[in-house]
Design an enzyme around this catalytic site. Structure first.
Site, PDB file in Angstrom:
ATOM      1  N   LYS A 113      10.346   2.705  -8.942  1.00  0.00           N
ATOM      2  CA  LYS A 113       9.013   2.294  -8.474  1.00  0.00           C
ATOM      3  C   LYS A 113       8.622   1.031  -9.220  1.00  0.00           C
ATOM      4  O   LYS A 113       9.078   0.808 -10.343  1.00  0.00           O
ATOM      5  CB  LYS A 113       7.983   3.387  -8.766  1.00  0.00           C
ATOM      6  CG  LYS A 113       6.755   3.294  -7.900  1.00  0.00           C
ATOM      7  CD  LYS A 113       6.996   3.919  -6.536  1.00  0.00           C
ATOM      8  CE  LYS A 113       5.789   3.866  -5.648  1.00  0.00           C
ATOM      9  NZ  LYS A 113       6.010   4.653  -4.430  1.00  0.00           N
TER      10      LYS A 113
HETATM   11  P1  NAD Z   1      -2.751   1.540   1.998  1.00  0.00           P
HETATM   12  O1  NAD Z   1      -3.040   0.532   0.957  1.00  0.00           O
HETATM   13  O2  NAD Z   1      -2.210   1.100   3.321  1.00  0.00           O
HETATM   14  O3  NAD Z   1      -4.070   2.418   2.316  1.00  0.00           O
HETATM   15  C1  NAD Z   1      -4.780   3.080   1.314  1.00  0.00           C
HETATM   16  C2  NAD Z   1      -6.060   3.656   1.939  1.00  0.00           C
HETATM   17  O4  NAD Z   1      -6.743   4.403   0.941  1.00  0.00           O
HETATM   18  C3  NAD Z   1      -7.040   2.599   2.434  1.00  0.00           C
HETATM   19  O5  NAD Z   1      -7.647   3.062   3.639  1.00  0.00           O
HETATM   20  C4  NAD Z   1      -8.060   2.528   1.316  1.00  0.00           C
HETATM   21  O6  NAD Z   1      -9.345   2.093   1.754  1.00  0.00           O
HETATM   22  C5  NAD Z   1      -8.107   3.994   0.917  1.00  0.00           C
HETATM   23  N1  NAD Z   1      -8.689   4.191  -0.405  1.00  0.00           N
HETATM   24  C6  NAD Z   1      -8.545   3.425  -1.513  1.00  0.00           C
HETATM   25  N2  NAD Z   1      -9.285   3.924  -2.507  1.00  0.00           N
HETATM   26  C7  NAD Z   1      -9.899   5.034  -2.015  1.00  0.00           C
HETATM   27  C8  NAD Z   1     -10.796   5.986  -2.547  1.00  0.00           C
HETATM   28  N3  NAD Z   1     -11.224   5.888  -3.798  1.00  0.00           N
HETATM   29  N4  NAD Z   1     -11.188   7.002  -1.745  1.00  0.00           N
HETATM   30  C9  NAD Z   1     -10.755   7.096  -0.478  1.00  0.00           C
HETATM   31  N5  NAD Z   1      -9.916   6.231   0.093  1.00  0.00           N
HETATM   32  C10 NAD Z   1      -9.512   5.205  -0.672  1.00  0.00           C
HETATM   33  O7  NAD Z   1      -1.781   2.601   1.295  1.00  0.00           O
HETATM   34  P2  NAD Z   1      -0.724   3.568   1.998  1.00  0.00           P
HETATM   35  O8  NAD Z   1       0.573   2.846   2.111  1.00  0.00           O
HETATM   36  O9  NAD Z   1      -1.345   4.194   3.196  1.00  0.00           O
HETATM   37  O10 NAD Z   1      -0.514   4.660   0.842  1.00  0.00           O
HETATM   38  C11 NAD Z   1      -1.415   5.759   0.680  1.00  0.00           C
HETATM   39  C12 NAD Z   1      -0.755   6.793  -0.220  1.00  0.00           C
HETATM   40  O11 NAD Z   1       0.485   7.214   0.364  1.00  0.00           O
HETATM   41  C13 NAD Z   1      -0.385   6.311  -1.629  1.00  0.00           C
HETATM   42  O12 NAD Z   1      -0.549   7.395  -2.511  1.00  0.00           O
HETATM   43  C14 NAD Z   1       1.088   5.959  -1.503  1.00  0.00           C
HETATM   44  O13 NAD Z   1       1.754   6.022  -2.737  1.00  0.00           O
HETATM   45  C15 NAD Z   1       1.544   7.043  -0.555  1.00  0.00           C
HETATM   46  N6  NAD Z   1       2.786   6.711   0.156  1.00  0.00           N
HETATM   47  C16 NAD Z   1       2.870   5.611   0.956  1.00  0.00           C
HETATM   48  C17 NAD Z   1       4.058   5.354   1.635  1.00  0.00           C
HETATM   49  C18 NAD Z   1       4.201   4.193   2.597  1.00  0.00           C
HETATM   50  O14 NAD Z   1       5.244   4.088   3.270  1.00  0.00           O
HETATM   51  N7  NAD Z   1       3.212   3.329   2.745  1.00  0.00           N
HETATM   52  C19 NAD Z   1       5.167   6.204   1.472  1.00  0.00           C
HETATM   53  C20 NAD Z   1       5.030   7.329   0.655  1.00  0.00           C
HETATM   54  C21 NAD Z   1       3.834   7.568   0.006  1.00  0.00           C
END
Ligand code: NAD
Length: 411
Positions: free
Chosen positions: A102
């Site tokens: 990571k």
């Molecule tokens: P992203 O940046 O696209 O979206 C994050 C979302 O969370 C946004 O809508 C943001 O406004 C919201 N957010 C931020 N702070 C917040 C808060 N305090 N309360 C509520 N909402 C809040 O991120 P993502 O890629 O969708 O990732 C989200 C989660 O999924 C993370 O934990 C990431 O590690 C995990 N994840 C992502 C992927 C991927 O392929 N993108 C894969 C595995 C895991």
């Protein structure tokens, strides 16, 4: 409790069930390499800003290191270390030939222009280009990074090593990415949620769902479950939550967010609620899809949903996990629930290496097959060993990495 201590608790529960030796435990818990670098870049004003970048390469016993790159102000070495270990167990749970890594840069992407973000990203690649590559370590998007950021990474890496699209995944479809990668994490969350509902003997149609986070993962999860005729009763992002008992019009919310730089602020398709209230809503399935550590000992008692699907990484703390076990709440763990993204990243890497392209239907079919098999294996192990789905998933993942470590030899 910091993030890596929390994950080590889950690791130890599985290691005890697997009866792993102390030697193997310390081999599997210690990261192979941890790097912290200076990331300096010129701002549009002409001033130079300095950020801290990290890459933790946890374990490569099963294949090249693989894991996302996060841009967020709270990124620090401990968080990256914990997320790197999660990747090792995740790639092993879905049985794809990768290890776990990571990376991240401590910055708030919302405060930088696109050009500034590009310069920061290229500067980070300059600092770590010796440490990653198609056969070594392959970054991907995570919170705060996008397909565009991945394109800059590939382009900058190419300046050192020549054309190597497989050095990073999650790229734009028009720039060596693949159709079906962007949606894959959310789609995977949806796929395993449906499998869990069916294993629990619950109807899918009309199942009420609350989703925290409306970014990459939250939006695609919402769309997939809406298409499966579940009722998405609440959504949220950093601006707060939106609740409608009859069901949010997900397509309208997606349209709204697209037209407002990805944000829901000002959306009128639901009553305003806070993110705290969303977590405690009366619904069938709660899906935290934003930050880690949001379900804690302090709010776990208030959670009413009987099912929690961890779309985000580490949204449930170990203390909350104990409360949920006592309350008989079923928790589908992150290392299975959100593994769709890394699985589709593997498809992208395979196609980049073969200079060949699959259609989106093949990507979806393969995703369904791999997640379906992993879900069934975790479910069976959980039933046969009478352990939680989390412990079963860790047993499957940790067991596979331990086996590869023995087979490959240590020195
Ligand atoms: P992203 O940046 O696209 O979206 C994050 C979302 O969370 C946004 O809508 C943001 O406004 C919201 N957010 C931020 N702070 C917040 C808060 N305090 N309360 C509520 N909402 C809040 O991120 P993502 O890629 O969708 O990732 C989200 C989660 O999924 C993370 O934990 C990431 O590690 C995990 N994840 C992502 C992927 C991927 O392929 N993108 C894969 C595995 C895991």
């Amino acid at each position: 409790m910091n993030a890596s201590t929390a994950n080590q608790i889950y690791f130890r529960q599985a290691a005890d069930e697997l009866d792993l030796s102390d030697t193997m435990r310390s081999l599997l818990l210690t990261a192979k390499r941890e790097v912290q670098v200076q990331v300096a870049a010129e701002l549009d004003s002409g001033a130079v800003a300095t950020f801290i970048g990290y890459r933790v390469q946890h374990n490569d016993a099963r294949g090249p290191l693989k894991g996302g790159l996060r841009y967020h102000p709270e990124v620090d070495l401990d968080e990256v270390r914990s997320l790197a270990a999660l990747m090792t167990w995740k790639t092993a749970v879905v049985n794809i030939p990768y290890g776990g890594a990571k990376g991240g840069i401590a910055l708030d992407p919302a405060t930088l222009s696109t050009r500034e973000l590009e310069r920061v990203t290229r500067s980070f690649v300059d600092a770590i280009h010796d440490l990653f590559g198609p056969d070594v370590d392959i970054p991907a998007p995570d919170m705060g990074t996008s397909a565009e950021v991945m394109a800059w990474i590939m382009n900058q890496y190419g300046k050192y090593r020549g054309f190597a699209p497989a050095c990073v995944t999650g790229k734009p479809v028009e720039y060596h990415g693949i159709p079906g990668r962007e949606e894959a994490t959310g789609r995977g969350v949806g796929i395993v949620t449906l499998k869990l509902l069916s294993r629990l003997g619950r109807a899918i149609q009309g199942t009420t769902v609350a989703i925290q986070g409306f970014g990459n993962v939250g939006t695609h999860t919402a769309k997939f479950l809406r298409d499966a005729e579940c009722r998405v009763v609440a959504i949220s992002d950093a601006s707060g939550g939106y609740h409608r008992a009859d069901g949010i019009d997900v397509l309208e919310a997606l349209r709204y967010a697209r037209e407002h730089r990805g944000r829901l602020e000002g959306f009128v398709g639901g009553d305003r609620i806070s993110n705290v209230e969303l977590l405690a809503l009366d619904c069938d399935v709660l899906i935290p899809a934003a930050l880690g550590g949001v379900l804690t000992a302090a709010n776990a008692e208030a959670v009413q949903a009987p099912i929690i699907v961890e779309a985000a990484n580490s949204p449930v703390t170990p203390e909350a996990d104990i409360v949920f076990a006592q309350k008989n709440v079923t928790v589908l763990p992150d290392i299975l629930a959100n593994a769709g993204g890394v699985t589709a990243s593997w498809f992208e890497w395979v196609q980049n290496r073969q200079h060949y392209q699959w259609g989106v239907n093949r990507v979806r079919q393969e995703l369904d097959r791999i997640l379906g098999e992993a879900f069934e294996q975790v479910w069976q192990l959980s039933s046969s060993r009478q352990v939680s789905l989390r412990t079963a998933a860790y047993m499957l993942g940790v067991g596979r990495v331990a086996r590869a470590t023995v087979l490959g030899g240590i020195t």
